[in-house]
Design a protein around this motif. Structure first.
Motif, mmCIF file in Angstrom:
data_model
loop_
_atom_site.group_PDB
_atom_site.id
_atom_site.type_symbol
_atom_site.label_atom_id
_atom_site.label_comp_id
_atom_site.label_asym_id
_atom_site.label_seq_id
_atom_site.Cartn_x
_atom_site.Cartn_y
_atom_site.Cartn_z
ATOM 1 N N ASP A 14 -37.175 -4.859 40.761
ATOM 2 C CA ASP A 14 -36.452 -4.873 39.505
ATOM 3 C C ASP A 14 -35.383 -3.795 39.445
ATOM 4 O O ASP A 14 -34.423 -3.898 38.695
ATOM 5 N N LYS A 21 -31.419 -4.465 40.980
ATOM 6 C CA LYS A 21 -30.669 -5.581 40.437
ATOM 7 C C LYS A 21 -29.160 -5.406 40.530
ATOM 8 O O LYS A 21 -28.415 -6.315 40.208
ATOM 9 N N ASP A 22 -28.727 -4.223 40.930
ATOM 10 C CA ASP A 22 -27.282 -4.060 41.105
ATOM 11 C C ASP A 22 -26.821 -4.573 42.467
ATOM 12 O O ASP A 22 -25.652 -4.641 42.754
ATOM 13 N N TYR A 53 -29.221 -9.819 44.709
ATOM 14 C CA TYR A 53 -30.131 -10.046 43.599
ATOM 15 C C TYR A 53 -29.612 -11.159 42.703
ATOM 16 O O TYR A 53 -30.353 -12.053 42.324
ATOM 17 N N TRP A 54 -28.344 -11.125 42.371
ATOM 18 C CA TRP A 54 -27.860 -12.215 41.522
ATOM 19 C C TRP A 54 -27.491 -13.443 42.312
ATOM 20 O O TRP A 54 -27.443 -14.540 41.776
ATOM 21 N N MET A 55 -27.265 -13.294 43.603
ATOM 22 C CA MET A 55 -27.060 -14.484 44.426
ATOM 23 C C MET A 55 -28.340 -15.330 44.475
ATOM 24 O O MET A 55 -28.313 -16.498 44.756
ATOM 25 N N GLU A 75 -30.286 -15.676 41.894
ATOM 26 C CA GLU A 75 -30.620 -15.942 40.496
ATOM 27 C C GLU A 75 -31.370 -17.270 40.344
ATOM 28 O O GLU A 75 -32.274 -17.399 39.522
ATOM 29 N N HIS A 76 -30.972 -18.259 41.170
ATOM 30 C CA HIS A 76 -31.584 -19.580 41.062
ATOM 31 C C HIS A 76 -33.046 -19.573 41.493
ATOM 32 O O HIS A 76 -33.693 -20.597 41.446
ATOM 33 N N ARG A 115 -35.041 -16.838 40.434
ATOM 34 C CA ARG A 115 -35.605 -15.680 39.733
ATOM 35 C C ARG A 115 -37.020 -15.926 39.196
ATOM 36 O O ARG A 115 -37.920 -15.129 39.417
ATOM 37 N N VAL A 147 -40.575 -14.042 40.302
ATOM 38 C CA VAL A 147 -41.547 -13.339 39.461
ATOM 39 C C VAL A 147 -42.951 -13.898 39.731
ATOM 40 O O VAL A 147 -43.917 -13.150 39.869
ATOM 41 N N ALA A 157 -33.403 -18.983 35.464
ATOM 42 C CA ALA A 157 -33.057 -17.737 34.798
ATOM 43 C C ALA A 157 -32.493 -18.140 33.433
ATOM 44 O O ALA A 157 -32.190 -19.315 33.225
ATOM 45 N N LYS A 194 -29.359 -15.474 52.451
ATOM 46 C CA LYS A 194 -29.147 -15.499 51.004
ATOM 47 C C LYS A 194 -30.450 -15.497 50.214
ATOM 48 O O LYS A 194 -30.515 -14.985 49.127
#
Lengths: 470, 326
Positions: free
Chosen positions: B36, B39-40, B44-46, B48-49, B51, B55, B93, B304
């Protein structure tokens, strides 16, 4: 309508400015074509688990996408926006969904597709399954140009799921192939004696499309030869366009007693030839073997199972030899494929894919496994030895010096698969101590050739003995 | 045999293994907790699909390793509910379209942390609404399920649907008999299963098909002997399991194959010790390198998704460990 601070103060870009590569630069907020849109930023998630920090440019583009989606905008700029987002994050499936909606909307609005054929996604039930008339030239061009873009995205994102679904949806907009089983079930006149025929122009158009798909598939498979998504798409394409991709497309069971054997010519069929080439390049490519089975046998089984009411399952078709009963087994083809596979197995006797394929062919053709006894025994050691290592020492004499030396020769057991098959073959041949010989095969597998599965081979011995006492 | 043998079971050290072949619990827990804070990072956001899946994987791994409280309960619930859409389903997400895969993850996460009743507080509707979304994706003609409104069909989605509905106790909303018949139709001549009828046998699809039969208590429909033989053939001399004939082994496929073998009670057909050591060897390499790139190369996962797949792998081998010890 409020405007963003950025758009009111910053200097606008020239209208032909392309999205920048930079992860931080602004683009949409300072582009003249986007000044009427109020972006919707990501809802604040401060403090939540797994909050997401995006790059500035990606965040900006997403906030413009949210704005367009809220208005259900269908436009060229929406298309360009999805392209930009996909280039940054090809896995975002929402963007792909919006792109397909936009494409359909644009193509419908431009009038080159009738409203009945391309409708809003939420209303859509089936694709253009009964579409046999000529298609507007512009639709072909539109689909071709979208596929061209998609090809490039695909080469950059081999493991992506969305590219294959997008491709599937595009290909499904093309006219139906009258030989496709999905067409015959959806026609409104089931009692019709004559199947619709493709016009010459349409046939040529589809043929060109199929050829370019085969070229694309060959290229992408050369980069990732066992990609399950690609093979799934390829199999679907075969059922969607059987006239072009299946060596013996299905025919209505009621009208023809049986089809002539394809054995003399099938290896020249483009799709079979493509698979021949892939197996030649890597005879351990299980996906290629699996597709070969589908092309030559599996689609017949599937067609037979699914054309019944209620539909049967594949296993029933094979177990009950229903294709035999219907006179639908191409026996010369079965024998041609057994011979082909034997050749491939001799090149690599320990290749599980080719043995598995051979088992499938025997099953489809209801050919007894015992007919392959001599073939399987080729892979044992001298005099049917089940235990000798693959390499054995052989004493040879030099022809010139008469000097004796030891050489390693490949004379032992060369295939655990052959030993397993022989355990079945001997087990069925109860007359001459077959069960004892079968047990020895299984013991050799558990103790020497496949020790890691000892538990499995012990169970097979128990099963054999239980069967032998019956 | 239970796949999940209870908190802490996966963490037990076995004396039979040398120190370097033990499960490095502390390092794994720390890794998942630190995700967590990363996340920068671009990846991490690549991802996102993935997420919500991520968890679930992380949480399950923590529970298996005996650290059920390592992720904050309230924030976990809040994040899950933010992923819900007005149709009742969940996206990967917040702001993503609903999809079967994430809807299952959401239900699993809430069930794992005893928070299913929190669904009733969601502005998008409670458990009934979630179940209705799942049920709406069944193709009533064939019995199979789509993943989302696009209609892509796959036995993966059928399994996800049945599992989510079973957890919500709502399987009566769908035609279970037709779903089971569809799974049966996907059985190939080798006793194994593919994505749709006639598709290549694949151990991931075996897991979902056998899972569906297991949930519906119809394992009697599988050809257990042939299927077990096919699954056990997936073990290679180094102990690892592969996903299809003539492919390389990896931890991911070891999970799909082993759990399928467990469901049909045939784990004793493979060499458990060799498999355990294979999995633990992968772990040692990961820790020695302290680098995600090495992890990628071990398991041949596209870079990825490596970031969260790392989580999945830890989940997998810790789960495997539980199965093997049971």
């Amino acid at each position: 309508m409020s405007t963003t601070a950025a758009s009111s103060t910053a200097t606008l870009l020239p209208p032909d400015a392309k999205p920048p590569k930079s992860k931080t630069a602004s683009y949409y907020s300072i582009h003249p074509h986007w000044q009427d849109v109020v972006p919707i930023p990501q809802a604040d998630q401060t403090g939540t688990l797994a909050a997401i920090a995006y790059s500035a440019r990606y965040s900006e583009a997403m906030s413009y996408l949210r704005a367009l989606m809220a208005e259900k905008e269908v436009s060229e700029r929406a298309l360009a926006l999805t392209e930009d987002l996909i280039s940054m994050n090809p896995a975002h499936y929402t963007v792909w969904i919006y792109r397909m909606r936009t494409l359909r909307g644009l193509w419908t609005a431009s009038g080159n597709v009738s409203n009945a054929k391309v409708v809003e996604v939420q209303d859509e039930v089936t694709p253009t399954g009964d579409w046999t008339e000529e298609v507007d030239e512009t639709l072909w061009d539109n689909i071709a140009s979208e596929l061209k873009w998609l090809d490039e995205v695909s080469f950059r994102n081999l493991k992506n799921y969305q590219i294959w679904h997008h491709r599937h949806a595009l290909a499904d907009l093309l006219p139906a192939d009258p030989a496709s089983p999905t067409t015959s079930t959806s026609t409104s006149t089931p009692a019709s004696e004559t199947k619709p025929q493709l016009s010459t122009t349409l046939h040529q158009r589809l043929s060109t499309f199929i050829t370019s798909e085969q070229t694309f598939l060959a290229q992408i498979l050369s980069l990732d030869t066992k990609n399950y998504h690609v093979w799934s798409y390829r199999q679907w394409l075969c059922t969607r366009f059987p006239t072009f991709l299946l060596p013996s497309p299905p025919t209505p069971t009621s009208t023809l007693p049986s089809q002539p054997s394809i054995a003399p010519t099938y290896r020249t069929h483009t799709e079979v030839h493509a698979i021949d080439t892939m197996i030649h390049d890597d005879l351990r490519n299980n996906s290629a073997w699996s597709h070969r089975y589908f092309l030559l046998f599996g689609h017949h089984e599937l067609h037979h199972a699914q054309s019944r009411t209620p539909p049967l399952i594949l296993k029933q078709v094979n177990d009950e030899r229903l294709l035999h009963a219907a006179g639908r087994v191409d026996t010369p083809l079965i024998h041609a494929e057994i011979a082909y596979t034997q050749t491939e197995i001799r090149k690599a006797p320990q290749n599980g894919s080719s043995w598995n394929y051979l088992r499938g062919v025997l099953r489809h053709g209801a050919v007894a496994i015992t007919t392959l006894r001599a073939f399987c025994e080729e892979f044992l050691g001298p005099d049917g030895d089940l235990w000798t290592d693959q390499w054995i020492d052989v004493e040879v004499e030099d022809a010139h010096t008469a000097e004796k030396r030891t050489e390693k020769q490949e004379l032992g057991v060369r295939s655990s698969h052959a030993v397993e098959w022989l355990s079945e073959i001997y087990g069925q041949d109860g007359a001459d101590g077959g069960v004892d010989r079968a047990r020895e095969c299984l013991t050799a597998l558990g103790e020497k050739w496949d020790v890691i599965r000892k538990g499995y081979w012990e169970w097979r011995v128990e099963k054999l003995e239980a069967g032998g006492t019956k | 045999m239970s796949l999940v043998s209870g908190p802490g079971r996966g963490g037990q050290k076995t004396n039979a293994l040398p120190d370097e072949l033990a499960l490095a619990i502390d390092q794994h827990v720390k890794y998942i907790q630190q995700l967590d804070t990363r996340k920068d990072e671009l990846q991490y956001w690549m991802t996102e699909h993935l997420r919500l899946n991520g968890v679930y994987w992380g949480l399950t791994a923590l529970h298996l390793m005996g650290h059920p409280n390592a992720l904050p309960h309230d924030q976990t619930v809040q994040f899950v509910l933010e992923c819900q859409n007005p149709d009742g389903g969940f996206g990967a997400a917040p702001g993503h379209d609903s999809h079967m895969l994430y809807t299952l993850s959401a239900v699993q996460i809430l069930a794992t942390i005893n928070a299913l009743e929190e669904l009733e507080k969601s502005k998008h509707g409670g458990g009934d609404k979630v179940a209705a979304f799942v049920a709406s994706l069944q193709d009533r003609e064939t019995g199979t399920f789509a993943g989302d409104e696009w209609g892509e069909q796959d036995t993966r989605f059928l399994f996800c649907a049945l599992l989510a509905l079973a957890i919500l106790d709502k399987t009566d909303l769908v035609d279970v008999n037709k779903a089971v018949a569809y799974v049966k139709a996907c059985e190939n001549f080798d006793g194994s299963y593919g994505r749709i009828p006639g598709a290549e046998s694949h151990s991931g699809q075996v897991y979902t098909c056998v899972g569906a039969l297991s949930i519906t208590k119809r394992l009697d429909l599988a050809n257990l002997d042939r299927l077990g033989a096919w699954l056990s053939e997936r073990q290679l001399p180094n102990g690892g399991l592969n996903g299809r004939p003539e492919k390389l082994e990896d931890v991911c496929y070891s999970w799909w194959v082993l759990s399928s073998l467990a469901m049909i009670d045939k784990v004793h057909w493979i060499d458990k010790t060799k498999l355990t050591n294979f999995i633990l060897r992968c772990q040692v390499t990961m820790h020695e390198s302290r680098s995600r790139t090495t992890l990628i190369s071990i398991d041949r996962i596209p870079s990825k998704v490596a970031f969260l797949t790392g989580l999945a792998i830890w989940l997998m081998y810790s789960t495997l460990f539980s199965v093997l010890q049971a």
